[in-house]
Design a protein around this motif. Structure first.
Motif, PDB file in Angstrom:
ATOM      1  N   LEU A   1       6.651  -4.532   9.177  1.00 48.62           N
ATOM      2  CA  LEU A   1       4.946  -4.766   9.348  1.00 48.62           C
ATOM      3  C   LEU A   1       4.832  -6.165   8.170  1.00 48.62           C
ATOM      4  CD1 LEU A   1       3.418  -1.355   9.761  1.00 48.62           C
ATOM      5  CD2 LEU A   1       4.344  -2.864  11.594  1.00 48.62           C
ATOM      6  N   VAL A   2       4.526  -7.199   8.834  1.00 47.50           N
ATOM      7  CA  VAL A   2       4.333  -8.404   8.177  1.00 47.50           C
ATOM      8  C   VAL A   2       2.703  -8.995   8.403  1.00 47.50           C
ATOM      9  CG1 VAL A   2       5.152 -10.781   8.103  1.00 47.50           C
ATOM     10  CG2 VAL A   2       6.809  -8.898   8.825  1.00 47.50           C
ATOM     11  N   ASP A   3       2.401  -9.308   7.262  1.00 46.44           N
ATOM     12  CA  ASP A   3       1.031 -10.027   7.446  1.00 46.44           C
ATOM     13  C   ASP A   3       1.572 -11.601   7.665  1.00 46.44           C
ATOM     14  OD1 ASP A   3      -1.347 -11.454   6.595  1.00 46.44           O
ATOM     15  OD2 ASP A   3      -1.759 -10.171   4.963  1.00 46.44           O
TER      16      ASP A   3
ATOM     17  N   PRO B   1       5.434  -3.045   2.043  1.00 44.58           N
ATOM     18  CA  PRO B   1       6.563  -2.264   1.468  1.00 44.58           C
ATOM     19  C   PRO B   1       6.732  -0.979   2.113  1.00 44.58           C
ATOM     20  CG  PRO B   1       4.628  -2.288  -0.201  1.00 44.58           C
ATOM     21  CD  PRO B   1       4.432  -3.279   1.043  1.00 44.58           C
ATOM     22  N   VAL B   2       7.951  -0.400   2.122  1.00 40.48           N
ATOM     23  CA  VAL B   2       8.181   0.892   2.660  1.00 40.48           C
ATOM     24  C   VAL B   2       7.913   1.866   1.464  1.00 40.48           C
ATOM     25  CG1 VAL B   2      10.017   2.541   3.504  1.00 40.48           C
ATOM     26  CG2 VAL B   2       9.568   0.364   4.410  1.00 40.48           C
ATOM     27  N   VAL B   3       6.891   2.767   1.704  1.00 41.65           N
ATOM     28  CA  VAL B   3       6.523   3.653   0.464  1.00 41.65           C
ATOM     29  C   VAL B   3       7.460   4.714   0.129  1.00 41.65           C
ATOM     30  CG1 VAL B   3       4.194   2.788   0.427  1.00 41.65           C
ATOM     31  CG2 VAL B   3       4.737   4.913   1.743  1.00 41.65           C
ATOM     32  N   ASP B   4       8.365   5.063   1.315  1.00 43.10           N
ATOM     33  CA  ASP B   4       9.489   6.042   1.072  1.00 43.10           C
ATOM     34  C   ASP B   4      10.687   5.719   1.505  1.00 43.10           C
ATOM     35  OD1 ASP B   4      10.656   8.761   0.592  1.00 43.10           O
ATOM     36  OD2 ASP B   4       8.838   9.674   1.911  1.00 43.10           O
ATOM     37  N   SER B   5      11.482   6.613   2.027  1.00 40.38           N
ATOM     38  CA  SER B   5      12.936   6.044   2.436  1.00 40.38           C
ATOM     39  C   SER B   5      12.699   5.218   3.543  1.00 40.38           C
ATOM     40  CB  SER B   5      13.580   7.266   2.949  1.00 40.38           C
ATOM     41  OG  SER B   5      15.008   6.764   3.686  1.00 40.38           O
TER      42      SER B   5
ATOM     43  N   GLU C   1      -1.631   2.663   4.292  1.00 41.29           N
ATOM     44  CA  GLU C   1      -2.632   2.138   5.229  1.00 41.29           C
ATOM     45  C   GLU C   1      -3.313   0.810   4.443  1.00 41.29           C
ATOM     46  OE1 GLU C   1      -7.227   3.653   6.106  1.00 41.29           O
ATOM     47  OE2 GLU C   1      -5.722   5.133   5.800  1.00 41.29           O
ATOM     48  N   ARG C   2      -3.220   1.104   2.979  1.00 37.57           N
ATOM     49  CA  ARG C   2      -3.986  -0.193   2.298  1.00 37.57           C
ATOM     50  C   ARG C   2      -2.989  -1.656   2.556  1.00 37.57           C
ATOM     51  NH1 ARG C   2      -1.130   3.009  -1.495  1.00 37.57           N
ATOM     52  NH2 ARG C   2       0.364   2.067  -2.389  1.00 37.57           N
ATOM     53  N   ASP C   3      -1.837  -1.475   3.026  1.00 37.24           N
ATOM     54  CA  ASP C   3      -1.143  -2.494   3.138  1.00 37.24           C
ATOM     55  C   ASP C   3      -0.836  -3.075   4.477  1.00 37.24           C
ATOM     56  OD1 ASP C   3      -0.045  -2.647   0.271  1.00 37.24           O
ATOM     57  OD2 ASP C   3       1.543  -0.980   0.725  1.00 37.24           O
TER      58      ASP C   3
END
Length: 207
Positions: free
Chosen positions: A132-134, A142-146, A185-187
């Motif tokens: 997912l790109v801005d 960033p991926v927050v888990d695996s 969600e914030r990202d």
């Protein structure tokens, strides 16, 4: 619809995942995609959900009905344009759930790859990666888990056989859609609200 989570690959039989990876390794170069994820300008469809919507949706019935009658400013699910791939009978889309697959504001966002076959019996063995790109800042959420297999801090990856919804058996590696809730969600929300969110990645069709 499949209910994917960050550890969902544990549900897929090991022999199946190895088979998918082995087949795709011999099938050529992965195809890249970049699809805008855009908020709809107007709501469409009936006010009250159909029985099929109630059956497929993982949220509670009261939550689904409330969302239909008094929709939030940010929709529960946003669909990308269709992605057509060579030698595949049907098309794919990226589904983004800004507040997670269960529609709860608990800080996570979800993204899924979804298959739209032309008819029952159509299927495709797929390995894919998803980011997912801005688009404004050209930064990847960033991926927050695996990040799936192989592990990654910026993309999520998996391998499944995509089929008609009536033929889906998630625990056997056969699904209509599959994804994860490994983004924050914030990202995701700021880029989505500006109209700058894109789903990017690669798809490798086996066979």
């Amino acid at each position: 619809m499949a209910h994917g989570f960050s550890n969902q690959l544990l549900l897929i039989p090991t022999f199946f995942l190895i088979l998918i990876v082995s087949c795709c390794a011999l099938s050529g170069t992965p195809l890249s995609f970049s699809l805008p994820i855009v908020l709809p300008t107007t709501s469409s469809g009936p006010v009250f959900p159909s029985f099929r919507e109630l059956w497929d949706d993982p949220r509670s019935v009261s939550s689904l009905v409330t969302d239909k009658i008094a929709p939030n400013e940010i929709p529960y699910c946003i669909l990308s344009d269709t992605l057509h791939l060579p030698d595949v009978s049907g098309a794919f889309r990226i589904l983004v759930y800004p507040k997670g697959r269960l529609g709860r504001s608990r800080g996570s966002a979800s993204a899924y790859l979804s298959f739209e076959p032309l008819e029952k019996g159509d299927e495709a063995d797929v390995l894919w990666t998803l980011r997912l790109v801005d688009g404004q800042t050209n930064t990847t959420a960033p991926v927050v888990d695996s990040g799936g297999l192989p592990r990654s801090e910026r993309s999520w990856s998996s391998g499944m056989t995509f089929v008609h919804e009536s033929e889906a058996v998630d625990t056997c590696g056969r699904c209509r859609d599959w994804g994860s809730s490994v983004w924050a969600e914030r990202d995701v929300l700021p880029a989505l609200e500006r109209g700058d969110l894109r789903a990017e990645g690669t798809v490798n069709i086996c066979g």
